[in-house]
Design a protein around this motif. Structure first.
Motif, short mmCIF file in Angstrom:
data_model
loop_
_atom_site.label_atom_id
_atom_site.label_comp_id
_atom_site.label_asym_id
_atom_site.label_seq_id
_atom_site.Cartn_x
_atom_site.Cartn_y
_atom_site.Cartn_z
N MET A 108 0.85 -1.19 0.00
CA MET A 108 0.00 0.00 0.00
C MET A 108 0.88 1.24 0.00
SD MET A 108 -3.28 0.77 0.08
CE MET A 108 -4.02 -0.70 0.81
N THR A 109 0.58 2.23 -0.80
CA THR A 109 1.36 3.46 -0.89
C THR A 109 0.52 4.65 -0.50
OG1 THR A 109 0.75 3.86 -3.20
CG2 THR A 109 2.69 2.47 -2.80
N ILE A 110 1.19 5.77 -0.30
CA ILE A 110 0.47 6.99 0.05
C ILE A 110 -0.51 7.38 -1.05
CG2 ILE A 110 0.76 9.46 0.51
CD1 ILE A 110 3.36 8.81 1.86
N ALA A 111 -0.12 7.07 -2.31
CA ALA A 111 -0.98 7.44 -3.43
C ALA A 111 -2.32 6.71 -3.38
CB ALA A 111 -0.27 7.13 -4.74
N ALA A 112 -2.37 5.59 -2.62
CA ALA A 112 -3.62 4.83 -2.55
C ALA A 112 -4.67 5.54 -1.72
CB ALA A 112 -3.34 3.44 -1.96
N ILE A 113 -4.28 6.54 -0.96
CA ILE A 113 -5.23 7.28 -0.14
C ILE A 113 -5.78 8.45 -0.95
CG2 ILE A 113 -5.53 8.62 1.97
CD1 ILE A 113 -5.10 5.66 2.43
N ASP A 114 -7.08 8.48 -1.11
CA ASP A 114 -7.70 9.56 -1.86
C ASP A 114 -7.57 10.86 -1.10
OD1 ASP A 114 -10.41 7.33 -2.70
OD2 ASP A 114 -8.54 7.71 -3.79
N LYS A 115 -7.27 11.93 -1.82
CA LYS A 115 -7.17 13.24 -1.19
C LYS A 115 -8.46 13.65 -0.49
CE LYS A 115 -3.46 15.16 -4.03
NZ LYS A 115 -3.06 16.24 -4.98
N PRO A 116 -9.64 13.36 -1.07
CA PRO A 116 -10.87 13.74 -0.36
C PRO A 116 -11.00 13.08 1.01
CG PRO A 116 -11.36 13.28 -2.66
CD PRO A 116 -9.93 12.86 -2.43
N VAL A 117 -10.46 11.86 1.16
CA VAL A 117 -10.54 11.18 2.45
C VAL A 117 -9.69 11.92 3.48
CG1 VAL A 117 -10.02 9.05 3.70
CG2 VAL A 117 -11.00 8.94 1.40
N LEU A 118 -8.45 12.24 3.11
CA LEU A 118 -7.58 12.97 4.02
C LEU A 118 -8.11 14.36 4.33
CD1 LEU A 118 -4.07 11.93 2.66
CD2 LEU A 118 -5.17 11.16 4.76
N LYS A 119 -8.71 15.00 3.33
CA LYS A 119 -9.31 16.31 3.55
C LYS A 119 -10.46 16.21 4.54
CE LYS A 119 -11.38 20.26 1.15
NZ LYS A 119 -11.80 20.80 -0.17
N LYS A 120 -11.26 15.15 4.42
CA LYS A 120 -12.39 14.95 5.34
C LYS A 120 -11.88 14.72 6.76
CE LYS A 120 -16.62 12.22 5.82
NZ LYS A 120 -17.44 11.13 5.22
N VAL A 121 -10.82 13.91 6.88
CA VAL A 121 -10.22 13.66 8.20
C VAL A 121 -9.70 14.96 8.80
CG1 VAL A 121 -8.32 12.53 9.39
CG2 VAL A 121 -9.66 11.26 7.70
N ALA A 122 -8.98 15.74 7.97
CA ALA A 122 -8.40 16.99 8.46
C ALA A 122 -9.48 17.96 8.92
CB ALA A 122 -7.55 17.63 7.37
N LEU A 123 -10.53 18.10 8.14
CA LEU A 123 -11.59 19.04 8.50
C LEU A 123 -12.34 18.59 9.75
CD1 LEU A 123 -13.07 19.88 4.97
CD2 LEU A 123 -11.70 21.37 6.44
N HIS A 151 -16.25 6.07 5.45
CA HIS A 151 -16.66 4.81 4.86
C HIS A 151 -15.69 3.72 5.30
CE1 HIS A 151 -19.80 6.53 2.47
NE2 HIS A 151 -18.96 7.39 1.88
N LYS A 152 -16.21 2.52 5.51
CA LYS A 152 -15.40 1.43 6.04
C LYS A 152 -14.19 1.15 5.15
CE LYS A 152 -15.65 -3.41 7.49
NZ LYS A 152 -16.52 -4.61 7.61
N ALA A 153 -14.38 1.14 3.84
CA ALA A 153 -13.27 0.85 2.92
C ALA A 153 -12.21 1.94 2.99
CB ALA A 153 -13.80 0.71 1.49
N ASP A 154 -12.63 3.20 3.09
CA ASP A 154 -11.67 4.31 3.19
C ASP A 154 -10.88 4.22 4.49
OD1 ASP A 154 -12.49 5.36 0.78
OD2 ASP A 154 -13.97 6.69 1.68
N ALA A 155 -11.57 3.92 5.59
CA ALA A 155 -10.91 3.84 6.89
C ALA A 155 -9.89 2.69 6.90
CB ALA A 155 -11.94 3.64 7.99
N GLU A 156 -10.28 1.55 6.36
CA GLU A 156 -9.37 0.40 6.35
C GLU A 156 -8.16 0.67 5.46
OE1 GLU A 156 -11.89 -2.78 5.15
OE2 GLU A 156 -12.66 -3.14 7.19
N ARG A 157 -8.38 1.33 4.32
CA ARG A 157 -7.28 1.63 3.42
C ARG A 157 -6.31 2.62 4.05
NH1 ARG A 157 -10.17 2.90 -0.50
NH2 ARG A 157 -9.93 5.16 -0.68
N LEU A 158 -6.84 3.61 4.77
CA LEU A 158 -6.01 4.59 5.45
C LEU A 158 -5.16 3.94 6.53
CD1 LEU A 158 -5.13 7.49 5.97
CD2 LEU A 158 -7.21 7.83 7.32
N GLU A 159 -5.77 3.09 7.35
CA GLU A 159 -5.01 2.39 8.40
C GLU A 159 -3.97 1.46 7.80
OE1 GLU A 159 -6.72 0.49 11.71
OE2 GLU A 159 -8.03 2.15 12.26
N ALA A 160 -4.32 0.80 6.69
CA ALA A 160 -3.38 -0.12 6.06
C ALA A 160 -2.16 0.62 5.51
CB ALA A 160 -4.08 -0.90 4.95
N THR A 161 -2.38 1.80 4.96
CA THR A 161 -1.27 2.59 4.43
C THR A 161 -0.32 3.00 5.54
OG1 THR A 161 -2.61 3.46 2.62
CG2 THR A 161 -0.67 4.74 3.25
#
Length: 448
Positions: free
Chosen positions: A1-16, A210-220
């Protein structure tokens, strides 16, 4: 898993979702930590405190902080960031409010010590918490977003605190500085309770992802931590007490010394312009003038952190700002006019404040998991001892010389030493990497 696998909207949502609350809490931590600098304008006379006694009381906060920093980090790892950060904030807010009722030097010292005990673990807890939510390549700017609350706390806290002192004088039967302590402490308690309902320990526990976004973020993030473990055995608790950690603690000590030297005494420096240069300020004007260096530091911090993320040259960025801040501090009080002195102090603020978010990207390059929590806590506790020595030594020199200039020169030396130590640490890492590469290249090949 790479940083690129994390969608920017997901990180933006987390940050906000998370950063505004963390910024508010960190803002309040600095307000409740350094508002004593504004209270000193009238409190010292009311309580009969000399500059040395005031410096001791201001600094004893950091003794409590030092003693309980690492234990607090272990508790955070055990109970989770949400519960433990809430405990920290509510406890320190209650003690900050109790500062309104100090009666003399002894109660002043006791409450300042307890305030440090209560707040211990807060900032490293935030660093650890952000490491559970954001990939490494973005953390300098993310930490900068949170840490920007520190200069903002001076920027906004300066006029707010002095206005409370000036216009709250007599309310509830309290003199101005007592009113300020009470209100600012109670606001912190309320914010801590609100934070409990906003902060979440990790992505997979967040119902708003979303569950898939959260799991992908933790996996990265887990993959990045695994890479650090493989290269440095970063999860081993022994790493938290390695010579590299203690060196980083010394570097942070010098940076923090500059922060607290100006933080605790800048209001008195500005007030001193009145006798030195024949100008006249009321309390609110002192607060507004004091805010200027922090406004400049706030404007520069984010671009500097972004550049650090882009180049990944953490050590060089920290060294540059340490040398800049230390040099400016050495000359700021001998420039012959309040305007030139304030320009020097503005450059100092840029140097020390811009160093910190980038500095905190260095420990995670070789620490993960519980070792990261303990190591970051140890670095922060060593560094924050500067919060004891800076006001005490500056106050001592003021008492014996009648000037704050010697104390600021000491702060300059420590900041410059931090810049030099950063370069020494960088040289050692480069040398060790070359030795390891040579050993690997010269190792005999075994054919099985």
């Amino acid at each position: 898993m790479t940083i690129a696998a994390i969608d920017k909207p997901v990180l933006k949502k987390v940050a906000l979702r998370l950063l505004p609350m963390l910024m508010i809490l960190y803002f309040l931590s600095y307000v409740d930590r350094v508002n004593v600098g504004f209270a000193a304008l009238t409190m010292n006379v009311d309580l009969g405190l000399s500059a040395t006694a005031y410096g001791l009381g201001a600094g004893v906060f950091f003794i409590g902080y030092f003693l309980f920093e690492v234990p607090s980090q272990f508790m955070l790892d055990k109970f989770g960031a949400r519960i433990w950060i809430t405990r920290i904030v509510v406890t320190w807010g209650a003690i900050a409010a109790a500062m309104a009722f100090v009666q003399g030097p002894i109660s002043f010292y006791i409450l300042r010590f307890l305030l440090g005990v209560a707040e211990a673990g807060f900032f490293p807890g935030i660093i650890y918490f952000l490491g559970l939510w954001f990939p490494r390549g973005q953390r300098a700017r993310i930490v900068a977003f949170v840490y920007i609350a520190a200069p903002i706390s001076f920027l906004l806290g300066s006029p707010i605190s002095t206005m409370m002192m000036q216009y709250g004088d007599g309310l509830f039967g309290l003199v101005g500085w007592r009113f300020m302590f009470l209100i600012e402490g109670l606001i912190t308690v309320i914010a801590g309770i609100i934070g409990y309902f906003i902060l979440v320990d990790r992505p997979t526990k967040a119902k708003w992802l979303h569950k898939a976004d959260a799991e992908r973020l933790e996996a990265t993030i887990a993959a990045e931590d695994a890479a650090v473990d493989a290269a440095h055995d970063g999860h081993s608790i022994r790493k938290a007490f390695s010579p590299r950690v203690f060196m980083l603690g010394l570097i942070y000590f010098g940076i923090a010394y500059g922060v607290y030297a100006i933080g605790f005494f800048l209001p008195q420096i500005v007030s001193g312009f009145q006798s030195t240069y024949g100008v006249k300020f009321d309390l609110t004007q002192i607060g507004l003038i004091t805010a200027i260096p922090y406004a400049v530091a706030t404007a520069v911090m984010l671009p500097w952190s972004r550049h650090s993320d882009k180049t990944q040259s953490r050590f060089v960025h920290v060294a540059i700002t340490c040398f800049l801040g230390g040099t400016a501090l050495a000359v700021s009080l001998v420039l012959g006019s309040p305007l030139l002195s304030m320009i020097g102090i503005c450059v100092t603020a840029v140097g020390v404040f811009c160093s910190i978010p980038v500095f905190w990207q260095i420990p995670p390059t070789f620490l993960t998991g519980t070792a990261a929590a303990a190591g970051i806590g140890l670095i922060n506790s060593i560094g924050n001892l500067a919060g004891f020595f800076a006001p005490y030594i500056s106050g001592y020199f003021k008492d014996i010389t009648g000037s704050l200039q010697p104390g600021m020169l000491v702060a300059s030396v420590f900041t410059l030493l931090s810049g030099a130590l950063v370069l020494v640490a960088r040289a050692r890492i480069i040398k060790n990497a070359k030795v390891a590469a040579e050993e690997l290249a010269n190792a005999p090949i075994t054919i099985k």
